[in-house]
Structures are given as C-alpha cells and as structure tokens.
Design an enzyme around this catalytic site. Structure first.
Site, PDB file in Angstrom:
ATOM      1  N   TYR A 125       0.820  -1.219   0.000  1.00 26.39           N
ATOM      2  CA  TYR A 125       0.000   0.000   0.000  1.00 26.39           C
ATOM      3  C   TYR A 125       0.850   1.264   0.000  1.00 26.39           C
ATOM      4  O   TYR A 125       0.453   2.276  -0.581  1.00 26.39           O
ATOM      5  CB  TYR A 125      -1.010  -0.015   1.162  1.00 26.39           C
ATOM      6  CG  TYR A 125      -2.071  -1.069   0.912  1.00 26.39           C
ATOM      7  CD1 TYR A 125      -3.102  -0.819   0.008  1.00 26.39           C
ATOM      8  CD2 TYR A 125      -1.987  -2.321   1.486  1.00 26.39           C
ATOM      9  CE1 TYR A 125      -4.028  -1.792  -0.283  1.00 26.39           C
ATOM     10  CE2 TYR A 125      -2.915  -3.311   1.201  1.00 26.39           C
ATOM     11  CZ  TYR A 125      -3.930  -3.037   0.316  1.00 26.39           C
ATOM     12  OH  TYR A 125      -4.840  -4.012   0.007  1.00 26.39           O
ATOM     13  N   ASN A 136     -13.412   2.887  -5.587  1.00 29.63           N
ATOM     14  CA  ASN A 136     -11.977   3.103  -5.787  1.00 29.63           C
ATOM     15  C   ASN A 136     -11.328   3.747  -4.570  1.00 29.63           C
ATOM     16  O   ASN A 136     -11.925   4.592  -3.915  1.00 29.63           O
ATOM     17  CB  ASN A 136     -11.748   3.990  -7.019  1.00 29.63           C
ATOM     18  CG  ASN A 136     -12.312   3.355  -8.279  1.00 29.63           C
ATOM     19  OD1 ASN A 136     -12.508   2.154  -8.334  1.00 29.63           O
ATOM     20  ND2 ASN A 136     -12.571   4.170  -9.278  1.00 29.63           N
ATOM     21  N   VAL A 137     -10.080   3.382  -4.324  1.00 29.09           N
ATOM     22  CA  VAL A 137      -9.350   3.940  -3.192  1.00 29.09           C
ATOM     23  C   VAL A 137      -8.434   5.089  -3.632  1.00 29.09           C
ATOM     24  O   VAL A 137      -7.766   5.701  -2.804  1.00 29.09           O
ATOM     25  CB  VAL A 137      -8.532   2.849  -2.446  1.00 29.09           C
ATOM     26  CG1 VAL A 137      -9.470   1.805  -1.858  1.00 29.09           C
ATOM     27  CG2 VAL A 137      -7.490   2.204  -3.339  1.00 29.09           C
ATOM     28  N   ASP A 138      -8.426   5.372  -4.922  1.00 31.97           N
ATOM     29  CA  ASP A 138      -7.568   6.461  -5.408  1.00 31.97           C
ATOM     30  C   ASP A 138      -8.197   7.826  -5.134  1.00 31.97           C
ATOM     31  O   ASP A 138      -9.338   7.932  -4.692  1.00 31.97           O
ATOM     32  CB  ASP A 138      -7.271   6.286  -6.911  1.00 31.97           C
ATOM     33  CG  ASP A 138      -8.532   6.402  -7.770  1.00 31.97           C
ATOM     34  OD1 ASP A 138      -9.168   7.473  -7.734  1.00 31.97           O
ATOM     35  OD2 ASP A 138      -8.870   5.436  -8.483  1.00 31.97           O
ATOM     36  N   HIS A 184     -14.765   1.587  -0.098  1.00 36.76           N
ATOM     37  CA  HIS A 184     -13.710   0.609   0.175  1.00 36.76           C
ATOM     38  C   HIS A 184     -12.444   1.265   0.728  1.00 36.76           C
ATOM     39  O   HIS A 184     -11.370   0.674   0.695  1.00 36.76           O
ATOM     40  CB  HIS A 184     -13.403  -0.217  -1.080  1.00 36.76           C
ATOM     41  CG  HIS A 184     -14.533  -1.129  -1.442  1.00 36.76           C
ATOM     42  ND1 HIS A 184     -14.740  -1.616  -2.709  1.00 36.76           N
ATOM     43  CD2 HIS A 184     -15.541  -1.645  -0.686  1.00 36.76           C
ATOM     44  CE1 HIS A 184     -15.825  -2.390  -2.717  1.00 36.76           C
ATOM     45  NE2 HIS A 184     -16.326  -2.416  -1.501  1.00 36.76           N
ATOM     46  N   CYS A 222      -8.220   2.311  17.736  1.00 38.56           N
ATOM     47  CA  CYS A 222      -9.050   3.481  18.049  1.00 38.56           C
ATOM     48  C   CYS A 222      -9.555   4.159  16.773  1.00 38.56           C
ATOM     49  O   CYS A 222      -9.437   3.634  15.686  1.00 38.56           O
ATOM     50  CB  CYS A 222      -8.297   4.456  18.958  1.00 38.56           C
ATOM     51  SG  CYS A 222      -7.053   5.470  18.143  1.00 38.56           S
ATOM     52  N   CYS A 245      -2.980   5.978  20.783  1.00 36.09           N
ATOM     53  CA  CYS A 245      -3.125   4.829  21.691  1.00 36.09           C
ATOM     54  C   CYS A 245      -1.993   3.812  21.587  1.00 36.09           C
ATOM     55  O   CYS A 245      -2.010   2.791  22.247  1.00 36.09           O
ATOM     56  CB  CYS A 245      -4.470   4.148  21.455  1.00 36.09           C
ATOM     57  SG  CYS A 245      -4.525   3.145  19.955  1.00 36.09           S
ATOM     58  N   THR A 254     -17.808  -0.576 -13.366  1.00 32.63           N
ATOM     59  CA  THR A 254     -17.699  -1.636 -12.351  1.00 32.63           C
ATOM     60  C   THR A 254     -18.295  -2.931 -12.883  1.00 32.63           C
ATOM     61  O   THR A 254     -19.338  -2.919 -13.534  1.00 32.63           O
ATOM     62  CB  THR A 254     -18.366  -1.224 -11.016  1.00 32.63           C
ATOM     63  OG1 THR A 254     -18.383  -2.366 -10.141  1.00 32.63           O
ATOM     64  CG2 THR A 254     -19.791  -0.737 -11.204  1.00 32.63           C
ATOM     65  N   SER A 255     -17.626  -4.029 -12.589  1.00 27.93           N
ATOM     66  CA  SER A 255     -18.078  -5.324 -13.100  1.00 27.93           C
ATOM     67  C   SER A 255     -19.253  -5.866 -12.296  1.00 27.93           C
ATOM     68  O   SER A 255     -19.896  -6.823 -12.687  1.00 27.93           O
ATOM     69  CB  SER A 255     -16.925  -6.329 -13.039  1.00 27.93           C
ATOM     70  OG  SER A 255     -16.583  -6.558 -11.685  1.00 27.93           O
TER      71      SER A 255
HETATM   72 ZN   LIG Z   1      -5.105   4.374  18.142  1.00 23.57          ZN
END
Ligand SMILES: [Zn+2]
Length: 233
Positions: free
Chosen positions: A53, A89-91, A106, A117, A140, A176-177
C-alpha cells in the site's frame, strides 16, 4: 439526500493508468492478492502488506484524473446537493478533479488509521514509516494500517452509501463489473444508467434503463447530458 448517485468502480480510473487487480504486469506481479488484500493479511504478512500500500500510495502522486472524473466534478460543482459521488476506488482522482465529499466505500489510499481506536490521518503520498517510524498510533500506541477495506472485511461506509442509494431517484453506474458490489440490486425502482467498457457476467443489463458499452471517457458526455436532462425536467 441527493437525487442522483454516481456509483463508480475501477473502470473509471483505468484510463488514468491505475492498474486493476486483473491487469497483468507492473506492481501486481510481485504480490498475490490473497497475501496483501484479504482480511487478516496484516497479522500474517504485515511487512509486505504495508509495503504494497505504501507503493500504491506513492504511485498515486503522479496519476491524473481523466475526462470522466473532470466532467463529474463539473457537474457536482453545478449541482452540489443533487448529486452524490460514491466510489469503490481507493484512489484520489475525484478529489484531484475537485470533489471534496466523495464516499469511498472501500477506503481511501491516502489515509491511514489505527487498528484499535478512531484515529485516521491523510498522509498524502508518503509511506507510513515516513510519518510514524514505528507504525504506531500517536493516540493509543497500537499499530497503524492503510485505511483500505480488504476482501472479507466489513465496510463501515456501506451504511452511509446505502442511505444515499435508498433515497435517490437515479443511479449512474460507471466502470464496475458488479462482482464485489451487486449493482443490479441497487437500481431497483429508479432510473438507471449503466456504463461499462463491455458486458459483465455479474450484471444483468436488461434491468437498466440505459446501457452504454464504451469507455468512461467516451461515454461521459452522453451521461452528463442525461443527468442534466433528468435534473431539469
Ligand atoms: Zn489508536
């Protein structure tokens, strides 16, 4: 709630050069989907998952929105309350085109979040380690992770997305498929447009009012015209 929902998938970003899972070549050759994109992969394969990623986030920096993103952004600017943009899409191509309230069901590649957290942060195109050297949450001290939904994980933004979808009068499905989110179910009882490059085995195109088999950039002018006509009736 918006009158029209534009619901997109990988097909809209493919023309900007963002590879999909099924593309051969490039970054995907060195990674197996089941090792870096499936629930639990951070427990069993953390280093490689984070690296994967980090690389994808880095690659995003120079990717540009295409005509489809830009035209949707123009439309959204013209009708801010009537149109909701939901994407799988995550772009950040819709954001680069100027939209500030995209619902990324997504997740969003530029963001990291804490595994425990509520901490979420946009780190731009950097690696997690560049900002937090031991990859620990500043609040945290638990581990951080990409704010991306892996296969078999639940997506919290589905609720927000389904509220928009439930209320809208028109759905435009682009690129999208239908393999991950079943769009055939979403379109019931409202006007619908389907735009894909080609027919998908997961989509029953007879259910849609308008079907356009073209690339998103080729189809977008026609789609915008139909949306404007719908809004101005
Ligand atoms: Zn945290």
């Amino acid at each position: 709630m918006a009158k029209i929902v534009i619901f997109s998938g990988a097909g809209i970003s493919a023309e900007s050069g963002i590879p999909t899972f099924r593309d051969v070549g490039g970054i995907w050759d060195n990674y197996k989907i089941e090792e870096v994109c499936v629930a639990g992969c951070l427990d069993t394969n953390r280093e490689k998952t984070i690296e994967f990623y980090d690389k994808r986030r880095f690659e995003l920096e120079n990717v540009k929105p295409n005509k489809a993103h830009l035209e949707i952004a123009k439309l959204k600017q013209k009708y801010p309350n009537e149109i909701a943009v939901i994407t799988q899409n995550v772009d950040d191509l819709f954001e680069k085109a100027g939209i500030t309230d995209v619902i990324h069901i997504h997740g969003f590649l530029k963001e990291i979040r804490c595994e425990k957290c509520e901490f979420v942060e946009d780190i731009g195109y950097k690696k997690i380690k560049d900002i937090y050297p031991n990859e620990k949450c500043p609040k945290c001290d638990n581990l951080l992770r990409p704010n991306v939904v892996f296969f078999e994980e639940s997506a919290s933004l589905y609720i927000k997305a389904y509220q928009e979808l439930d209320d809208c009068e028109m759905i435009v499905v682009i690129g999208t498929s239908g393999g991950v989110v079943n769009t055939d179910i979403l379109i019931q009882n409202r006007y619908s447009i389907l735009n894909n490059l080609k027919k998908s085995i997961y989509i029953n195109d007879e259910l849609y009012d308008d079907v356009i088999y073209k690339s998103a950039t080729e189809a977008i002018d026609e789609i915008v015209m139909k949306i404007e006509r719908f809004l101005n009736v």
